[in-house]
Design a protein around this motif. Sequence first.
Motif, PDB file in Angstrom:
ATOM      1  N   PRO A   1       0.828  -1.214   0.000  1.00 23.52           N
ATOM      2  CA  PRO A   1       0.000   0.000   0.000  1.00 23.52           C
ATOM      3  C   PRO A   1       0.861   1.262   0.000  1.00 23.52           C
ATOM      4  O   PRO A   1       1.910   1.302   0.648  1.00 23.52           O
ATOM      5  N   ASN A   2       0.430   2.263  -0.740  1.00 23.42           N
ATOM      6  CA  ASN A   2       1.139   3.541  -0.751  1.00 23.42           C
ATOM      7  C   ASN A   2       1.199   4.103   0.662  1.00 23.42           C
ATOM      8  O   ASN A   2       0.284   3.914   1.461  1.00 23.42           O
ATOM      9  N   GLY A   3       2.288   4.766   0.967  1.00 22.35           N
ATOM     10  CA  GLY A   3       2.467   5.353   2.284  1.00 22.35           C
ATOM     11  C   GLY A   3       3.102   4.422   3.293  1.00 22.35           C
ATOM     12  O   GLY A   3       3.310   4.795   4.439  1.00 22.35           O
ATOM     13  N   THR A   4       3.439   3.189   2.867  1.00 21.73           N
ATOM     14  CA  THR A   4       4.108   2.253   3.778  1.00 21.73           C
ATOM     15  C   THR A   4       5.594   2.212   3.452  1.00 21.73           C
ATOM     16  O   THR A   4       6.031   2.640   2.377  1.00 21.73           O
ATOM     17  N   GLU A   5       6.360   1.691   4.387  1.00 19.26           N
ATOM     18  CA  GLU A   5       7.815   1.617   4.190  1.00 19.26           C
ATOM     19  C   GLU A   5       8.161   0.729   2.992  1.00 19.26           C
ATOM     20  O   GLU A   5       9.059   1.043   2.215  1.00 19.26           O
ATOM     21  N   LEU A   6       7.453  -0.389   2.845  1.00 24.20           N
ATOM     22  CA  LEU A   6       7.728  -1.273   1.714  1.00 24.20           C
ATOM     23  C   LEU A   6       7.432  -0.592   0.382  1.00 24.20           C
ATOM     24  O   LEU A   6       8.179  -0.747  -0.579  1.00 24.20           O
ATOM     25  N   ALA A   7       6.358   0.181   0.331  1.00 21.89           N
ATOM     26  CA  ALA A   7       6.039   0.916  -0.898  1.00 21.89           C
ATOM     27  C   ALA A   7       7.101   1.969  -1.181  1.00 21.89           C
ATOM     28  O   ALA A   7       7.460   2.202  -2.337  1.00 21.89           O
ATOM     29  N   GLU A   8       7.591   2.604  -0.134  1.00 21.89           N
ATOM     30  CA  GLU A   8       8.663   3.605  -0.307  1.00 21.89           C
ATOM     31  C   GLU A   8       9.921   2.942  -0.862  1.00 21.89           C
ATOM     32  O   GLU A   8      10.607   3.484  -1.713  1.00 21.89           O
ATOM     33  N   GLN A   9      10.214   1.742  -0.354  1.00 23.61           N
ATOM     34  CA  GLN A   9      11.446   1.052  -0.734  1.00 23.61           C
ATOM     35  C   GLN A   9      11.338   0.379  -2.104  1.00 23.61           C
ATOM     36  O   GLN A   9      12.267   0.442  -2.898  1.00 23.61           O
ATOM     37  N   PHE A  10      10.204  -0.281  -2.378  1.00 21.29           N
ATOM     38  CA  PHE A  10      10.082  -1.091  -3.588  1.00 21.29           C
ATOM     39  C   PHE A  10       9.090  -0.559  -4.606  1.00 21.29           C
ATOM     40  O   PHE A  10       8.980  -1.082  -5.707  1.00 21.29           O
ATOM     41  N   GLY A  11       8.315   0.446  -4.248  1.00 21.20           N
ATOM     42  CA  GLY A  11       7.258   0.939  -5.128  1.00 21.20           C
ATOM     43  C   GLY A  11       5.918   0.377  -4.697  1.00 21.20           C
ATOM     44  O   GLY A  11       5.819  -0.788  -4.345  1.00 21.20           O
ATOM     45  N   GLY A  12       4.917   1.221  -4.697  1.00 21.76           N
ATOM     46  CA  GLY A  12       3.593   0.791  -4.266  1.00 21.76           C
ATOM     47  C   GLY A  12       2.885  -0.035  -5.316  1.00 21.76           C
ATOM     48  O   GLY A  12       3.256  -0.042  -6.485  1.00 21.76           O
ATOM     49  N   GLY A  13       1.881  -0.758  -4.894  1.00 22.11           N
ATOM     50  CA  GLY A  13       1.064  -1.549  -5.805  1.00 22.11           C
ATOM     51  C   GLY A  13       1.362  -3.035  -5.710  1.00 22.11           C
ATOM     52  O   GLY A  13       1.986  -3.506  -4.761  1.00 22.11           O
ATOM     53  N   TRP A  14       0.905  -3.747  -6.716  1.00 22.68           N
ATOM     54  CA  TRP A  14       1.054  -5.203  -6.739  1.00 22.68           C
ATOM     55  C   TRP A  14       2.447  -5.618  -7.178  1.00 22.68           C
ATOM     56  O   TRP A  14       3.030  -5.033  -8.067  1.00 22.68           O
ATOM     57  N   ARG A  15       2.950  -6.643  -6.526  1.00 24.04           N
ATOM     58  CA  ARG A  15       4.200  -7.304  -6.897  1.00 24.04           C
ATOM     59  C   ARG A  15       3.884  -8.782  -7.066  1.00 24.04           C
ATOM     60  O   ARG A  15       3.051  -9.328  -6.364  1.00 24.04           O
ATOM     61  N   TYR A  16       4.553  -9.401  -8.013  1.00 21.33           N
ATOM     62  CA  TYR A  16       4.243 -10.783  -8.381  1.00 21.33           C
ATOM     63  C   TYR A  16       5.484 -11.662  -8.245  1.00 21.33           C
ATOM     64  O   TYR A  16       6.584 -11.256  -8.596  1.00 21.33           O
ATOM     65  N   ALA A  17       5.283 -12.876  -7.748  1.00 19.98           N
ATOM     66  CA  ALA A  17       6.340 -13.880  -7.696  1.00 19.98           C
ATOM     67  C   ALA A  17       6.142 -14.804  -8.895  1.00 19.98           C
ATOM     68  O   ALA A  17       5.060 -15.374  -9.070  1.00 19.98           O
ATOM     69  N   LEU A  18       7.171 -14.913  -9.725  1.00 17.40           N
ATOM     70  CA  LEU A  18       7.076 -15.722 -10.939  1.00 17.40           C
ATOM     71  C   LEU A  18       8.169 -16.772 -10.991  1.00 17.40           C
ATOM     72  O   LEU A  18       9.313 -16.527 -10.605  1.00 17.40           O
ATOM     73  N   MET A  19       7.810 -17.929 -11.506  1.00 15.40           N
ATOM     74  CA  MET A  19       8.758 -18.997 -11.784  1.00 15.40           C
ATOM     75  C   MET A  19       9.029 -18.947 -13.284  1.00 15.40           C
ATOM     76  O   MET A  19       8.085 -19.056 -14.085  1.00 15.40           O
ATOM     77  N   PRO A  20      10.286 -18.735 -13.699  1.00 13.00           N
ATOM     78  CA  PRO A  20      10.568 -18.516 -15.116  1.00 13.00           C
ATOM     79  C   PRO A  20      10.246 -19.716 -16.017  1.00 13.00           C
ATOM     80  O   PRO A  20       9.825 -19.538 -17.140  1.00 13.00           O
ATOM     81  N   LYS A  21      10.433 -20.923 -15.507  1.00 11.32           N
ATOM     82  CA  LYS A  21      10.152 -22.125 -16.295  1.00 11.32           C
ATOM     83  C   LYS A  21       9.483 -23.151 -15.390  1.00 11.32           C
ATOM     84  O   LYS A  21       9.750 -23.208 -14.195  1.00 11.32           O
ATOM     85  N   LYS A  22       8.631 -23.945 -15.988  1.00 10.62           N
ATOM     86  CA  LYS A  22       7.974 -25.000 -15.226  1.00 10.62           C
ATOM     87  C   LYS A  22       9.048 -25.899 -14.614  1.00 10.62           C
ATOM     88  O   LYS A  22      10.037 -26.211 -15.254  1.00 10.62           O
ATOM     89  N   ASN A  23       8.870 -26.275 -13.384  1.00  8.76           N
ATOM     90  CA  ASN A  23       9.798 -27.133 -12.634  1.00  8.76           C
ATOM     91  C   ASN A  23      11.118 -26.439 -12.322  1.00  8.76           C
ATOM     92  O   ASN A  23      12.107 -27.096 -12.028  1.00  8.76           O
ATOM     93  N   SER A  24      11.148 -25.128 -12.410  1.00  2.00           N
ATOM     94  CA  SER A  24      12.344 -24.365 -12.060  1.00  2.00           C
ATOM     95  C   SER A  24      12.429 -24.251 -10.540  1.00  2.00           C
ATOM     96  O   SER A  24      11.420 -24.306  -9.845  1.00  2.00           O
ATOM     97  N   ASP A  25      13.630 -24.084 -10.036  1.00  2.00           N
ATOM     98  CA  ASP A  25      13.774 -23.847  -8.595  1.00  2.00           C
ATOM     99  C   ASP A  25      14.036 -22.363  -8.319  1.00  2.00           C
ATOM    100  O   ASP A  25      14.339 -21.982  -7.201  1.00  2.00           O
ATOM    101  N   GLU A  26      13.892 -21.543  -9.352  1.00  2.00           N
ATOM    102  CA  GLU A  26      14.101 -20.107  -9.207  1.00  2.00           C
ATOM    103  C   GLU A  26      12.759 -19.393  -9.075  1.00  2.00           C
ATOM    104  O   GLU A  26      11.749 -19.819  -9.641  1.00  2.00           O
ATOM    105  N   LEU A  27      12.774 -18.301  -8.337  1.00  2.00           N
ATOM    106  CA  LEU A  27      11.586 -17.480  -8.162  1.00  2.00           C
ATOM    107  C   LEU A  27      12.020 -16.030  -8.250  1.00  2.00           C
ATOM    108  O   LEU A  27      12.983 -15.623  -7.601  1.00  2.00           O
ATOM    109  N   PHE A  28      11.333 -15.248  -9.081  1.00  2.00           N
ATOM    110  CA  PHE A  28      11.675 -13.844  -9.262  1.00  2.00           C
ATOM    111  C   PHE A  28      10.472 -12.986  -8.917  1.00  2.00           C
ATOM    112  O   PHE A  28       9.329 -13.408  -9.073  1.00  2.00           O
ATOM    113  N   HIS A  29      10.738 -11.764  -8.473  1.00  2.00           N
ATOM    114  CA  HIS A  29       9.670 -10.836  -8.107  1.00  2.00           C
ATOM    115  C   HIS A  29       9.677  -9.655  -9.068  1.00  2.00           C
ATOM    116  O   HIS A  29      10.733  -9.105  -9.377  1.00  2.00           O
TER     117      HIS A  29
END
Length: 108
Positions: free
Chosen positions: A34-62
């Motif tokens: 949410p806007n006005g929070t420390e996390l929004a100040e640090q990373f940007g407000g709004g939605w953030r998504y966790a994605l796995m680049p390939k099926k069966n990958s052990d990597e996760l990116f935000h």
Amino acid sequence: MLPTISIPQHWDYPRFALDQRTKQGIILGLHYYPNGTELAEQFGGGWRYALMPKKNSDELFHFQESQIEPLSPEELFRQITAEIDFYQQQINILNRQLTALTGGITNG
């Protein structure tokens, strides 16, 4: 009954859904800063998504919502068709193994 997720009215609605395929990968999770929070100040407000680049990958990116690109209908069709073809080949292999096994049992 399908699970329900409630989003507070003062939050924007997410643009992407869980398990959606994108150019960056498959969406496995999402969280809101949410806007006005420390996390929004640090990373940007709004939605953030966790994605796995390939099926069966052990990597996760935000990614921030603005960094994600949806697949075109043609790209999505190609991905799903390729996955169906892969699993159909696996089914055929397993069927042949099962036939060999049951043939050996009835003849033994």
